[in-house]
Design a protein around this motif. Structure first.
Motif, PDB file in Angstrom:
ATOM      1  N   GLU A 203      57.585  84.670  72.189  1.00 30.34           N
ATOM      2  CA  GLU A 203      56.141  84.502  71.974  1.00 30.34           C
ATOM      3  C   GLU A 203      55.354  85.198  73.076  1.00 30.34           C
ATOM      4  O   GLU A 203      54.335  85.836  72.824  1.00 30.34           O
ATOM      5  N   LYS A 204      55.877  85.063  74.288  1.00 29.40           N
ATOM      6  CA  LYS A 204      55.202  85.700  75.423  1.00 29.40           C
ATOM      7  C   LYS A 204      55.116  87.205  75.217  1.00 29.40           C
ATOM      8  O   LYS A 204      54.065  87.810  75.416  1.00 29.40           O
ATOM      9  N   CYS A 205      56.260  87.779  74.789  1.00 29.86           N
ATOM     10  CA  CYS A 205      56.260  89.230  74.589  1.00 29.86           C
ATOM     11  C   CYS A 205      55.264  89.616  73.520  1.00 29.86           C
ATOM     12  O   CYS A 205      54.476  90.557  73.682  1.00 29.86           O
ATOM     13  N   ILE A 206      55.282  88.869  72.400  1.00 32.48           N
ATOM     14  CA  ILE A 206      54.379  89.235  71.306  1.00 32.48           C
ATOM     15  C   ILE A 206      52.940  89.093  71.774  1.00 32.48           C
ATOM     16  O   ILE A 206      52.110  89.996  71.563  1.00 32.48           O
ATOM     17  N   ALA A 207      52.648  87.995  72.469  1.00 30.87           N
ATOM     18  CA  ALA A 207      51.277  87.782  72.941  1.00 30.87           C
ATOM     19  C   ALA A 207      50.876  88.896  73.899  1.00 30.87           C
ATOM     20  O   ALA A 207      49.772  89.441  73.815  1.00 30.87           O
ATOM     21  N   PHE A 208      51.798  89.268  74.778  1.00 38.04           N
ATOM     22  CA  PHE A 208      51.497  90.327  75.752  1.00 38.04           C
ATOM     23  C   PHE A 208      51.077  91.598  75.044  1.00 38.04           C
ATOM     24  O   PHE A 208      50.042  92.186  75.339  1.00 38.04           O
ATOM     25  N   PHE A 209      51.870  92.021  74.059  1.00 38.01           N
ATOM     26  CA  PHE A 209      51.558  93.303  73.445  1.00 38.01           C
ATOM     27  C   PHE A 209      50.364  93.228  72.509  1.00 38.01           C
ATOM     28  O   PHE A 209      49.607  94.196  72.389  1.00 38.01           O
ATOM     29  N   LEU A 210      50.176  92.050  71.848  1.00 39.84           N
ATOM     30  CA  LEU A 210      48.974  91.928  71.023  1.00 39.84           C
ATOM     31  C   LEU A 210      47.730  92.053  71.894  1.00 39.84           C
ATOM     32  O   LEU A 210      46.785  92.772  71.567  1.00 39.84           O
ATOM     33  N   ILE A 211      47.752  91.367  73.032  1.00 37.45           N
ATOM     34  CA  ILE A 211      46.582  91.399  73.914  1.00 37.45           C
ATOM     35  C   ILE A 211      46.393  92.792  74.488  1.00 37.45           C
ATOM     36  O   ILE A 211      45.281  93.321  74.538  1.00 37.45           O
ATOM     37  N   PHE A 212      47.512  93.423  74.867  1.00 37.08           N
ATOM     38  CA  PHE A 212      47.417  94.775  75.437  1.00 37.08           C
ATOM     39  C   PHE A 212      46.803  95.736  74.425  1.00 37.08           C
ATOM     40  O   PHE A 212      45.883  96.501  74.743  1.00 37.08           O
ATOM     41  N   LEU A 213      47.296  95.661  73.180  1.00 34.52           N
ATOM     42  CA  LEU A 213      46.760  96.587  72.176  1.00 34.52           C
ATOM     43  C   LEU A 213      45.314  96.256  71.850  1.00 34.52           C
ATOM     44  O   LEU A 213      44.476  97.144  71.691  1.00 34.52           O
ATOM     45  N   GLY A 214      45.010  94.973  71.773  1.00 32.85           N
ATOM     46  CA  GLY A 214      43.651  94.573  71.435  1.00 32.85           C
ATOM     47  C   GLY A 214      42.655  95.071  72.457  1.00 32.85           C
ATOM     48  O   GLY A 214      41.669  95.722  72.124  1.00 32.85           O
TER      49      GLY A 214
END
Lengths: 666, 314
Positions: A203-214
């Motif tokens: 979840e951390k990884c997914i959240a990290f990249f979603l936030i980074f892309l956003g």
């Protein structure tokens, strides 16, 4: 904190007031409210940074269910300071610019609210507050981009791009934050941080990249940068200065605030990807920048390039954190902050000069400009200062910031090993390539637009530039020089913000007045003294050469290669200046040329006219976005077969749907 | 601000100022001799500069203050880098400011101002020269920055004096693969930056091939003299740095006057040797097509990256 809230209300009041007053005073009221608001918030934020205070504010009544939660510390105060400092100058500039150039009432009303929302975003301390402020900024900025839609048909396309990209970004950010909220059960940032251990690694990884892309889409990382060159040029100049100078910062803020400070030290491959993306962004942005010949589009691409540098910095800092080298991580972070500050100011200023040039010459195509140094001396000198800053030459602000960033990268190369060091080399590559191309791009911009003679065959009626426009631009130009010559003062302030990011006192600004010297850095560059001595050298050499030479000077025509010098069309243009680079990078950018010649009727050996068209499009748009657009269109066609507008059919669908649900339920 | 520092800084300026035209003369002589010509006297460059200073200055009516200012900025930026760098001594005046990154960007000021000079007079040739020179700068700059990192990795410092001193004390650094790769990258970049063969031919005024000469075509008289002089000084400066990085022995680090004298003489010998080699090399070279130059510079860039990697690994 109270001061800040007062300033927000001044902004909103001014916006409302501008709706009621008569046309004559509208822009003045709005601009004055912007100036007052930003002066107050600049003072408030500077105070918070210097005294390292911390405030928080909760208003449960404002938003239903969740309420508003704000905190004010020296990290977000830095962002507020940058935004409000820029807004002061832009407010002054707008007083003159807006009178003739901003016709839409709604844009005048929206601009102060846009600025307020940008000041509000860094303050947000809970997910709901943050998203509310973020959406407010998105909507107001879309209105600003739409300002000229009646007179300019490019605005529509720009707004479509901008609104879809900005909402895509907001959706990604929201998804990322929702993952964190559901995993921790809290929506306040401090509580999420306290319970971050409850979030599982995937979840951390997914959240990290979603936030980074956003946030990356707001900052303009490649390939999500696509809206910048559309939206920034179409908004009126004060607004595009604000968007390019301050709004993209909030993208970087988001990456630092959420990916770095909230998610804590992560895996190093996260940051390696961030460095890679940053480096691609920097190279691609600067390449597009060097090849472009529309003044504002070129500046938008150079924003992409600078964002790339900052993203490289953030990534390297993250890598250093995950390797435990906190001291150098904070050095790099300080470089990022400095670059952020310097970039906001010089890019804001360059957009303002572009606005002044458009105001005066009625065109933004560099191919049509020339000789502005003679007709618009102050604006041109401001532009030269901006060019010096952006090309990172001393004694301007860009040099100081890039130097700190470069030292940070160097220390990272020395202190990391293995794959991390290679990743940093990737960042260094991006930094280096972008540096060279940026310098060329701005030699081109300044050289073609300011020097030589006008390339446009007919000169438009000259409009005098209002004093306020010059004053606003000059204010930013002076701060560029100031930040370059007295970097120690700026570093003192930035050090406090950096300290808050790392919650530790790691760096020491040790240098004397007018020098760049930080513990952990190996040099102590005395910019001020070097600048003064070079002035002395210039005067001395001038004096000596006057002594030796004959003191004879004759004014002549430029050399016309043996014939009389005549045509203004023999000069190089921006497109031809970038010609060699365009040929060198042809495989990457793939511009479309077309030569059409029509022949005389008598014989095809006599050519009547030759038409050369040259179309230069962002390749990423063609390769990535065009297929997506086509897919969406196909999807639309397919679905339009189902929805043909007949009511009977819809009733049938409803019936089938109901039946299906009932069958499913039983 | 010590007396020693001030005097040595002045000495460094004087040294480069005098060596620059001399080295150019020597190069011309060696080249002529290699081609079985007699060639001009070694001091010819001095005479040429004096002649240019005495000549009337022509100024285009399209030009702005950039026309006068650009040569001055070019030469004073060159003088500043000479002051901050260790040329004959590592104990110069602004020791801390002699950072390689700063030097790269101070040199960039000169390149930018001269590129603007080319565009100032609104001629086609000026634009052509500026465009080509800017293209080359944009490609050599990255190679230069990465080789800065490569050269600094072993000394763990980007300060040039520290690097040179480190090289003096650790002879093994000089022969490490990282150092040799970095120096070769640096040499290619120096050739490109100074506009020497095979990138640019300073001896030609052929309109289709000239780069540097095209930019300064409108300059004359004292302006041209200043540009020419600073061009020679920049080349000499870059050679001094290269020789101090590659073979630093003899550079004064003791801050004593006798050593400074020895260091001057040794450096002069080294420089004469290097330019002799360069002149011989140039007689065997033809100028590259403009669109082949990027390949050369990309090669330099790759060498610099390799140098950094081997510096990290070893």
């Amino acid at each position: 904190m109270k001061l800040l809230l007062v300033s927000f209300s001044i902004g909103c009041l001014g916006a409302l007031l501008s709706l009621v007053v008569s046309d004559r005073y509208r822009i003045t009221v709005a601009s004055l409210s912007i100036i007052a608001e930003s002066i107050l918030s600049a003072f408030a934020s500077l105070n918070v940074i210097v005294d390292e205070k911390r405030y928080s504010f909760t208003a449960t009544q404002v938003l239903p269910l969740f309420g508003i939660k704000l905190t004010f510390n020296s990290v977000n105060a830095l962002f507020i300071f940058i935004t409000s400092f820029l807004a002061v100058a832009i407010g002054i500039y707008q007083m003159g610019y807006g009178k003739h150039a901003v016709r839409a009432k709604i844009s005048v009303f929206t601009f102060p609210i846009f600025i307020t929302s940008m000041l509000l975003i860094p303050l947000a301390a809970s997910v709901v507050t943050f998203m509310a402020a973020w959406e407010l900024m998105a909507i107001t900025s879309i209105i600003l981009v739409l300002t000229d839609h009646k007179v300019n048909n490019k605005v529509g396309k720009a707004t479509q791009w901008y609104s879809s990209m900005t909402h895509l970004g907001a959706a990604l950010i929201f998804l990322g934050l929702v993952i964190l909220v559901t995993a921790t059960g809290h929506q306040q940032f401090s509580l999420i941080f306290a319970n971050i251990g409850r979030v599982g690694t995937p979840e951390k990884c997914i959240a990290f990249f979603l936030i980074f892309l956003g946030f990356g889409s707001k900052a303009g990382i490649v390939p999500l940068h696509i809206w910048l060159p559309y939206a920034h040029p179409q908004a009126p100049s004060p607004m595009s200065a604000m968007m390019s100078g301050a709004m993209v910062n909030l993208g970087i803020y988001g990456i630092i605030r959420f990916d770095m400070m909230l998610l804590g030290r992560g895996a190093n491959w996260w940051w390696i990807i961030v460095v890679a993306v940053g480096s691609i962004t920097a190279i691609y942005g600067s390449l597009q920048c060097v090849l472009n010949s529309d003044l504002k589009q070129l500046l938008a691409y150079s924003t992409v390039d600078n964002v790339g540098l900052m993203v490289i910095g953030v990534g390297v800092s993250g890598l250093l954190i995950s390797a435990g080298e906190l001291k150098f991580a904070s050095l790099v972070m300080m470089g990022v902050f400095f670059q952020l500050l310097a970039h906001s100011i010089f890019k804001g200023m360059l957009f303002l000069t572009a606005g002044a040039i458009q105001y005066n010459r009625n065109t933004l195509s560099i191919d049509m400009l020339g000789g502005l140094l003679k007709t618009l001396p102050t604006i041109s000198i401001c532009m030269l200062i901006g060019v010096g800053s952006i090309s990172a030459i001393p004694p301007f602000s860009g040099f100081s910031s890039e130097f700190v960033l470069f030292e940070g990268l160097f220390q990272a190369v020395v202190h990391l090993s293995g794959i991390n060091a290679v990743a940093i080399l990737m960042g260094v590559t991006g930094f280096a390539l972008a540096g060279g191309l940026t310098a060329t791009a701005f030699i081109k911009t300044a050289g073609i637009a300011l020097l030589g003679i006008s390339r446009s065959p007919k000169n438009p009626p000259k409009t005098k530039i209002p004093f306020t426009m010059i004053a606003g631009t000059l204010m930013l130009a002076i701060s560029c020089v100031f930040m370059g010559m007295f970097p120690n003062l700026i570093l003192d302030i930035l050090e406090k913000s950096t300290r808050t990011v790392f919650a530790k006192n790691l760096l020491n600004i040790s240098g004397s007045f007018g020098s760049i010297s930080i513990t952990g850095m190996t040099s102590d560059i005395q910019v001020l003294i070097l600048f003064c001595s070079s002035i002395i050298f210039i005067l001395g050499i001038y004096g000596i050469s006057k002594l030796f030479s004959l003191r004879k000077l004759r004014i002549v025509d430029s050399w016309g290669c043996g014939s009389n010098y005549s045509s203004l069309r023999t000069q190089y243009t921006a497109t031809s200046f970038a010609g060699p680079l365009q040929k060198i990078f042809e495989d990457i950018v793939k511009p479309a040329h077309d030569i059409k010649s029509s022949h005389a009727e008598e014989s095809k050996f006599y050519i009547k006219s030759v038409k050369y068209t040259y179309n230069f499009q962002d390749r990423i748009e063609m390769v990535i976005y065009d297929p997506i657009k086509r897919l969406i269109l196909i999807w639309g066609k397919v679905t339009s077969n189902i929805q043909n507008g007949s009511v009977h059919r819809y009733i049938a669908f409803g019936f089938i749907g109901l039946l299906a649900v009932m069958v499913f339920l039983t | 601000m010590s007396l020693f520092g001030s005097v040595t800084s002045l000495l460094q300026i004087l040294f480069v100022l005098l060596m620059a035209p001399l080295l150019n003369g020597i190069m011309l002589k060696v080249k002529s001799r290699a081609e079985r010509r007699v060639g001009p006297p070694i001091l010819q460059t001095f005479y040429d500069l004096r002649k240019l200073f005495k000549k009337e200055t022509l100024r285009s009516n399209n030009s702005t203050f950039i026309f006068t200012l650009a040569p001055l900025i070019l030469i004073s930026s060159t003088v500043v880098v000479i002051v901050v760098s260790p040329i004959i001594t590592t104990g110069e005046l602004f020791n801390g400011s002699g950072d390689l990154f700063a030097i790269v960007f101070i040199l960039l000021i000169g390149s930018m101002s001269i590129a603007l000079l080319g565009l100032d007079a609104a001629t086609a040739f000026g634009g052509m020269g500026s465009s080509r020179a800017a293209t080359i700068t944009s490609l050599s700059e990255p190679a230069l920055l990465v080789s800065v990192i490569a050269l600094s990795v072993q000394a763990k410092s980007t300060n040039l004096s520290v690097i040179v001193l480190g090289n003096v004390h650790h002879v093994s650094w000089l022969l490490s693969p990282s150092h040799i790769l970095a120096i070769s990258a640096l040499l290619i970049v120096i050739f490109a930056e100074a506009g020497r063969l095979p990138v640019d031919n300073p001896a030609t005024h052929l309109e289709l091939t000239m780069i540097y000469e095209a930019m300064i075509l409108e300059s004359s008289g004292e302006n041209l003299a200043l540009v020419k002089l600073s061009e020679f000084m920049r080349f000499t400066f870059l050679l001094c740095i290269a020789s101090n990085l590659f073979f630093p022995f003899g550079i004064d680090s003791t801050k004593s006057w006798i050593f400074i004298g020895i260091s001057c003489i040794l450096l002069a010998i080294k420089l004469i040797f290097i330019v002799g080699l360069i002149a011989l090399f140039e007689t065997t070279q033809a100028k590259l097509r403009l669109f082949r130059v990027p390949e050369l510079l990309a090669g330099a860039f790759v060498l610099a990256i390799l140098a950094t990697i081997s510096g990290i690994v070893v």
